[in-house]
Design an enzyme around this catalytic site. Structure first.
Site, PDB file in Angstrom:
ATOM      1  N   GLY A   9      24.845 -27.994  32.678  1.00 28.15           N
ATOM      2  CA  GLY A   9      26.302 -28.078  32.620  1.00 28.15           C
ATOM      3  C   GLY A   9      26.881 -26.734  32.237  1.00 28.15           C
ATOM      4  O   GLY A   9      26.164 -25.859  31.732  1.00 28.15           O
ATOM      5  N   GLN A  49      33.031 -21.063  28.622  1.00 28.86           N
ATOM      6  CA  GLN A  49      31.799 -20.300  28.382  1.00 28.86           C
ATOM      7  C   GLN A  49      31.724 -19.027  29.215  1.00 28.86           C
ATOM      8  O   GLN A  49      30.954 -18.129  28.894  1.00 28.86           O
ATOM      9  CB  GLN A  49      30.564 -21.173  28.679  1.00 28.86           C
ATOM     10  CG  GLN A  49      30.402 -22.332  27.712  1.00 28.86           C
ATOM     11  CD  GLN A  49      29.216 -23.183  28.093  1.00 28.86           C
ATOM     12  OE1 GLN A  49      29.335 -24.093  28.909  1.00 28.86           O
ATOM     13  NE2 GLN A  49      28.056 -22.878  27.535  1.00 28.86           N
ATOM     14  N   CYS A  72      22.386 -25.278  24.457  1.00 24.75           N
ATOM     15  CA  CYS A  72      23.637 -24.785  25.019  1.00 24.75           C
ATOM     16  C   CYS A  72      23.407 -23.370  25.532  1.00 24.75           C
ATOM     17  O   CYS A  72      22.784 -22.554  24.845  1.00 24.75           O
ATOM     18  CB  CYS A  72      24.729 -24.779  23.947  1.00 24.75           C
ATOM     19  SG  CYS A  72      26.324 -24.180  24.540  1.00 24.75           S
ATOM     20  N   LEU A  73      23.915 -23.090  26.718  1.00 20.39           N
ATOM     21  CA  LEU A  73      23.746 -21.749  27.286  1.00 20.39           C
ATOM     22  C   LEU A  73      24.457 -20.696  26.424  1.00 20.39           C
ATOM     23  O   LEU A  73      24.103 -19.521  26.499  1.00 20.39           O
ATOM     24  CB  LEU A  73      24.283 -21.715  28.717  1.00 20.39           C
ATOM     25  CG  LEU A  73      23.505 -22.604  29.707  1.00 20.39           C
ATOM     26  CD1 LEU A  73      24.211 -22.639  31.057  1.00 20.39           C
ATOM     27  CD2 LEU A  73      22.060 -22.125  29.869  1.00 20.39           C
ATOM     28  N   HIS A 116      29.505 -32.978  25.487  1.00 17.53           N
ATOM     29  CA  HIS A 116      29.206 -31.582  25.114  1.00 17.53           C
ATOM     30  C   HIS A 116      30.173 -30.625  25.826  1.00 17.53           C
ATOM     31  O   HIS A 116      30.697 -29.695  25.205  1.00 17.53           O
ATOM     32  CB  HIS A 116      27.739 -31.309  25.490  1.00 17.53           C
ATOM     33  CG  HIS A 116      27.247 -29.913  25.323  1.00 17.53           C
ATOM     34  ND1 HIS A 116      26.198 -29.582  24.477  1.00 17.53           N
ATOM     35  CD2 HIS A 116      27.623 -28.742  25.907  1.00 17.53           C
ATOM     36  CE1 HIS A 116      25.983 -28.280  24.545  1.00 17.53           C
ATOM     37  NE2 HIS A 116      26.814 -27.740  25.413  1.00 17.53           N
ATOM     38  N   HIS A 144      33.464 -28.139  24.508  1.00 18.18           N
ATOM     39  CA  HIS A 144      33.714 -26.710  24.808  1.00 18.18           C
ATOM     40  C   HIS A 144      35.187 -26.475  25.171  1.00 18.18           C
ATOM     41  O   HIS A 144      35.770 -25.468  24.763  1.00 18.18           O
ATOM     42  CB  HIS A 144      32.869 -26.236  25.996  1.00 18.18           C
ATOM     43  CG  HIS A 144      31.460 -25.845  25.659  1.00 18.18           C
ATOM     44  ND1 HIS A 144      31.140 -24.855  24.765  1.00 18.18           N
ATOM     45  CD2 HIS A 144      30.269 -26.277  26.155  1.00 18.18           C
ATOM     46  CE1 HIS A 144      29.821 -24.714  24.705  1.00 18.18           C
ATOM     47  NE2 HIS A 144      29.264 -25.571  25.541  1.00 18.18           N
TER      48      HIS A 144
HETATM   49  O1  GNR Z   1      21.812 -26.814  29.822  1.00 18.04           O
HETATM   50  C1  GNR Z   1      22.250 -27.566  28.951  1.00 18.04           C
HETATM   51  N1  GNR Z   1      21.453 -28.564  28.490  1.00 18.04           N
HETATM   52  C2  GNR Z   1      21.901 -29.574  27.654  1.00 18.04           C
HETATM   53  C3  GNR Z   1      20.946 -30.386  27.059  1.00 18.04           C
HETATM   54  C4  GNR Z   1      21.334 -31.415  26.233  1.00 18.04           C
HETATM   55  C5  GNR Z   1      22.669 -31.655  26.007  1.00 18.04           C
HETATM   56  C6  GNR Z   1      23.635 -30.854  26.594  1.00 18.04           C
HETATM   57  C7  GNR Z   1      23.251 -29.819  27.415  1.00 18.04           C
HETATM   58  S1  GNR Z   1      24.470 -28.841  28.177  1.00 18.04           S
HETATM   59  C8  GNR Z   1      23.591 -27.338  28.384  1.00 18.04           C
HETATM   60  C9  GNR Z   1      24.411 -26.348  29.195  1.00 18.04           C
HETATM   61  C10 GNR Z   1      25.634 -25.961  28.389  1.00 18.04           C
HETATM   62  O2  GNR Z   1      25.624 -25.175  27.484  1.00 18.04           O
HETATM   63  N2  GNR Z   1      26.760 -26.545  28.693  1.00 18.04           N
HETATM   64  O3  GNR Z   1      27.869 -26.267  27.998  1.00 18.04           O
HETATM   65 NI    NI Z   2      27.175 -25.751  26.022  1.00 18.88          NI
END
Ligand code: GNR
Ligand code: NI
Length: 167
Positions: A46, A51, A91-92, A133, A137
């Site tokens: 996601g 971001q 989270c990235l 999630h 953001h």
């Molecule tokens: O890549 C992502 N993996 C993830 C794993 C568990 C719960 C949420 C996520 S979202 C994350 C990508 C991201 O940072 N999205 O904002």
């Molecule tokens: Ni994230």
């Protein structure tokens, strides 16, 4: 299409509240294409526009194994939340950190698709966690906000050190 740079926690730009999209224009569709490329390249499941330093309410998600089931959410709104589930999140914008977070197990939501057409969705499991999630953001929240203060400060120090070393 272009790969965008992903902001890293604790960058203050991740704290901005994203603006609703007034109309899904070609410029928004270009942003969606860049976000999809950036998410697939990272790789992640996601990405919220915040971001990549674009403070608009735009989210892309692909939880498929085959990485060919892109879901686009413009102006997403969660209209109901039920139950609880705990999942290991990453989270990235918080690279290398994985921690369990408790969120609603089932949600109902509405959004606009990439043509600007409204749709509704009821979902559970990983997609429900991922949508929560990403909507966080858009409201300036990061998953570490759900962790203890001690964990937050450890993570902040670790990432600040990494960004100093990367300069
Ligand atoms: O890549 C992502 N993996 C993830 C794993 C568990 C719960 C949420 C996520 S979202 C994350 C990508 C991201 O940072 N999205 O904002
Ligand atoms: Ni994230």
């Amino acid at each position: 299409m272009a790969l965008r740079t992903i902001l890293h926690y604790p960058d203050p730009r991740l704290r901005r509240t994203a603006q609703p999209v007034a109309a899904v224009t070609d410029a928004i569709r270009a942003l969606i294409a860049d976000m999809a490329e950036t998410m697939y390249g990272a790789p992640g499941i996601g990405l919220a526009a915040v971001q990549v330093d674009e403070p608009y309410r735009v989210v892309v998600i692909d939880i498929s194994e085959s990485r060919d089931q892109l879901q686009v959410f413009v102006n997403p709104e969660i209209t109901s939340r039920e139950g609880e589930q705990q999942m290991e999140e990453g989270c990235l914008s918080v690279p290398g950190i994985y921690e369990p977070v408790t969120r609603a197990a089932r949600i109902k939501m509405r959004a606009l698709d990439r043509e600007g057409k409204p749709f509704e969705l009821e979902t559970a499991g990983l997609l429900a966690t991922c949508i929560q999630h990403e909507v966080d953001h858009l409201d300036g929240k990061v998953f570490v906000d759900h962790l203890s203060r001690l964990k937050q400060s450890r993570i902040r120090k670790k990432l600040e050190k990494q960004s100093r070393l990367a300069m």
